[in-house]
Design a protein around this motif. Structure first.
Motif, PDB file in Angstrom:
ATOM      1  N   ARG A   1      -7.598   8.883 -12.953  1.00 32.88           N
ATOM      2  CA  ARG A   1      -6.730   8.914 -11.594  1.00 32.88           C
ATOM      3  C   ARG A   1      -7.476   9.917 -10.717  1.00 32.88           C
ATOM      4  N   ASN A   2      -8.535  10.185 -10.986  1.00 30.74           N
ATOM      5  CA  ASN A   2      -9.212  10.963 -10.008  1.00 30.74           C
ATOM      6  C   ASN A   2     -10.616  10.173  -9.205  1.00 30.74           C
ATOM      7  N   VAL A   3     -10.387   8.903  -8.911  1.00 29.89           N
ATOM      8  CA  VAL A   3     -11.546   8.176  -8.514  1.00 29.89           C
ATOM      9  C   VAL A   3     -11.354   8.343  -7.004  1.00 29.89           C
ATOM     10  N   VAL A   4     -12.541   8.516  -6.166  1.00 27.06           N
ATOM     11  CA  VAL A   4     -12.702   8.408  -4.903  1.00 27.06           C
ATOM     12  C   VAL A   4     -12.994   6.865  -4.381  1.00 27.06           C
ATOM     13  N   LEU A   5     -12.155   6.186  -3.994  1.00 25.35           N
ATOM     14  CA  LEU A   5     -12.320   4.920  -3.711  1.00 25.35           C
ATOM     15  C   LEU A   5     -13.208   4.756  -2.162  1.00 25.35           C
ATOM     16  N   HIS A   6     -12.753   5.720  -1.514  1.00 29.96           N
ATOM     17  CA  HIS A   6     -13.247   5.932   0.071  1.00 29.96           C
ATOM     18  C   HIS A   6     -13.355   7.150   0.555  1.00 29.96           C
ATOM     19  N   ALA A   7     -14.756   7.416   0.772  1.00 24.63           N
ATOM     20  CA  ALA A   7     -15.378   8.713   0.807  1.00 24.63           C
ATOM     21  C   ALA A   7     -14.977   9.054   2.490  1.00 24.63           C
ATOM     22  N   GLU A   8     -15.038   8.119   3.248  1.00 27.98           N
ATOM     23  CA  GLU A   8     -14.653   8.297   4.712  1.00 27.98           C
ATOM     24  C   GLU A   8     -13.116   8.065   4.916  1.00 27.98           C
ATOM     25  N   LEU A   9     -12.680   9.086   5.941  1.00 28.42           N
ATOM     26  CA  LEU A   9     -11.008   9.191   6.170  1.00 28.42           C
ATOM     27  C   LEU A   9     -10.634   7.785   6.822  1.00 28.42           C
ATOM     28  N   SER A  10     -11.393   7.461   7.677  1.00 28.67           N
ATOM     29  CA  SER A  10     -10.919   5.975   8.209  1.00 28.67           C
ATOM     30  C   SER A  10     -10.747   5.025   7.384  1.00 28.67           C
ATOM     31  N   ASP A  11     -11.556   4.714   6.451  1.00 31.76           N
ATOM     32  CA  ASP A  11     -11.603   3.804   5.257  1.00 31.76           C
ATOM     33  C   ASP A  11     -10.292   3.953   4.472  1.00 31.76           C
ATOM     34  N   LEU A  12     -10.125   5.198   4.046  1.00 30.39           N
ATOM     35  CA  LEU A  12      -9.182   5.568   3.273  1.00 30.39           C
ATOM     36  C   LEU A  12      -7.897   5.362   3.856  1.00 30.39           C
ATOM     37  N   TRP A  13      -7.722   5.729   5.045  1.00 30.76           N
ATOM     38  CA  TRP A  13      -6.378   5.577   5.817  1.00 30.76           C
ATOM     39  C   TRP A  13      -6.191   3.969   6.047  1.00 30.76           C
ATOM     40  N   ALA A  14      -7.071   3.361   6.243  1.00 37.41           N
ATOM     41  CA  ALA A  14      -6.838   1.855   6.300  1.00 37.41           C
ATOM     42  C   ALA A  14      -6.466   1.418   4.981  1.00 37.41           C
ATOM     43  N   ALA A  15      -7.087   1.558   3.887  1.00 36.87           N
ATOM     44  CA  ALA A  15      -6.625   1.223   2.640  1.00 36.87           C
ATOM     45  C   ALA A  15      -5.360   1.862   2.295  1.00 36.87           C
ATOM     46  N   GLN A  16      -4.961   3.059   2.595  1.00 40.73           N
ATOM     47  CA  GLN A  16      -3.394   3.482   2.238  1.00 40.73           C
ATOM     48  C   GLN A  16      -2.282   2.547   3.102  1.00 40.73           C
ATOM     49  N   GLN A  17      -2.772   2.267   4.193  1.00 39.52           N
ATOM     50  CA  GLN A  17      -1.678   1.512   5.227  1.00 39.52           C
ATOM     51  C   GLN A  17      -1.300   0.436   4.474  1.00 39.52           C
ATOM     52  N   VAL A  18      -2.468  -0.304   3.775  1.00 30.10           N
ATOM     53  CA  VAL A  18      -2.168  -1.679   3.435  1.00 30.10           C
ATOM     54  C   VAL A  18      -1.159  -1.562   2.107  1.00 30.10           C
ATOM     55  N   VAL A  19      -1.738  -0.331   1.449  1.00 36.31           N
ATOM     56  CA  VAL A  19      -0.825  -0.266   0.050  1.00 36.31           C
ATOM     57  C   VAL A  19       0.792   0.274   0.565  1.00 36.31           C
ATOM     58  N   ASN A  20       0.767   1.074   1.438  1.00 40.00           N
ATOM     59  CA  ASN A  20       2.097   1.443   2.110  1.00 40.00           C
ATOM     60  C   ASN A  20       2.867   0.306   2.655  1.00 40.00           C
ATOM     61  N   GLN A  21       2.391  -0.744   3.384  1.00 34.62           N
ATOM     62  CA  GLN A  21       2.811  -1.637   3.615  1.00 34.62           C
ATOM     63  C   GLN A  21       3.262  -2.604   2.689  1.00 34.62           C
ATOM     64  N   TRP A  22       2.572  -2.850   1.825  1.00 33.08           N
ATOM     65  CA  TRP A  22       2.863  -3.604   0.522  1.00 33.08           C
ATOM     66  C   TRP A  22       4.393  -2.931  -0.007  1.00 33.08           C
ATOM     67  N   TYR A  23       4.389  -1.556  -0.159  1.00 29.94           N
ATOM     68  CA  TYR A  23       5.592  -0.953  -0.869  1.00 29.94           C
ATOM     69  C   TYR A  23       6.563  -1.280   0.116  1.00 29.94           C
ATOM     70  N   ILE A  24       6.523  -1.201   1.492  1.00 31.28           N
ATOM     71  CA  ILE A  24       7.647  -1.540   2.581  1.00 31.28           C
ATOM     72  C   ILE A  24       8.072  -2.947   2.169  1.00 31.28           C
ATOM     73  N   ASP A  25       7.253  -3.974   2.258  1.00 32.57           N
ATOM     74  CA  ASP A  25       7.433  -5.564   2.153  1.00 32.57           C
ATOM     75  C   ASP A  25       8.168  -5.684   0.583  1.00 32.57           C
ATOM     76  N   TRP A  26       7.418  -5.065  -0.362  1.00 30.96           N
ATOM     77  CA  TRP A  26       8.191  -5.114  -1.600  1.00 30.96           C
ATOM     78  C   TRP A  26       9.618  -4.633  -1.714  1.00 30.96           C
ATOM     79  N   SER A  27       9.804  -3.405  -1.007  1.00 26.82           N
ATOM     80  CA  SER A  27      11.054  -2.794  -1.250  1.00 26.82           C
ATOM     81  C   SER A  27      12.245  -3.908  -0.253  1.00 26.82           C
ATOM     82  N   ASP A  28      11.664  -4.471   0.721  1.00 25.13           N
ATOM     83  CA  ASP A  28      12.569  -5.556   1.629  1.00 25.13           C
ATOM     84  C   ASP A  28      12.828  -6.546   0.644  1.00 25.13           C
TER      85      ASP A  28
END
Length: 172
Positions: free
Chosen positions: A77-104
């Motif tokens: 659970r402690n894997v660093v997938l994205h060392a750069e904040l901008s890359d991490l935020w881009a990936a987080q937005q994708v998964v957050n949007q997935w959860y929004i779309d899923w919830s809808d």
């Protein structure tokens, strides 16, 4: 003041949107810190702000896989997938949007469905889809709190990402 009684479907959809909002504030605040603060090692389990935010992403991906009925492939659970904040935020937005779309797409019946899964440690478990979404949001809130604590070490002011602030509509 009266408030509308929310159904579980309403609540799940609201929580998914709250998560995106709170993460946006957090990532914006981390981005605004002086250079090096997001990656500065601190006395915390995930070592850095970036490490803690990566942990949230990993957990989101694990639970997404559980909801989709597939293997997530993570061994820790402690894997660093994205060392750069901008890359991490881009990936987080994708998964957050997935959860929004899923919830809808969910109904009371689908949210009540039980999902069987295996924890990374190998233990079998089961939760309803609604409980999984609530856990994902709660887990992220918990670890955004860790990031907020690290802001005090900078020192800098962390954003207010409390649910009542989101519900009040002060989303400037």
């Amino acid at each position: 003041m009266t408030t509308k009684s929310k159904t579980i479907v309403d609540t799940v959809r609201m929580l998914a949107r709250y998560r995106m909002w709170a993460d946006q504030l957090t990532f914006d605040a981390v981005q605004a810190l002086p250079p090096g603060e997001a990656t500065r090692e601190r006395p915390t389990l995930f070592k850095t702000m970036i490490g803690t935010l990566n942990h949230n992403l990993v957990i989101d991906l694990i639970w997404q896989a559980h909801l989709e009925g597939r293997d997530h492939g993570f061994k820790a659970r402690n894997v660093v997938l994205h060392a750069e904040l901008s890359d991490l935020w881009a990936a987080q937005q994708v998964v957050n949007q997935w959860y929004i779309d899923w919830s809808d797409r969910q109904s009371k019946d689908t949210l009540d469905e039980i999902v069987n899964f295996t924890f990374i440690g190998g233990e079998k478990a089961a939760m309803s889809r609604a409980d999984i979404l609530q856990h994902v949001v709660n887990h992220a809130t918990y670890h955004r709190g860790w990031v907020a604590e690290m802001f005090f070490q900078v020192p800098a002011r962390n954003p207010a990402t409390d649910l009542p602030v989101f519900l009040k509509g002060d989303r400037a």
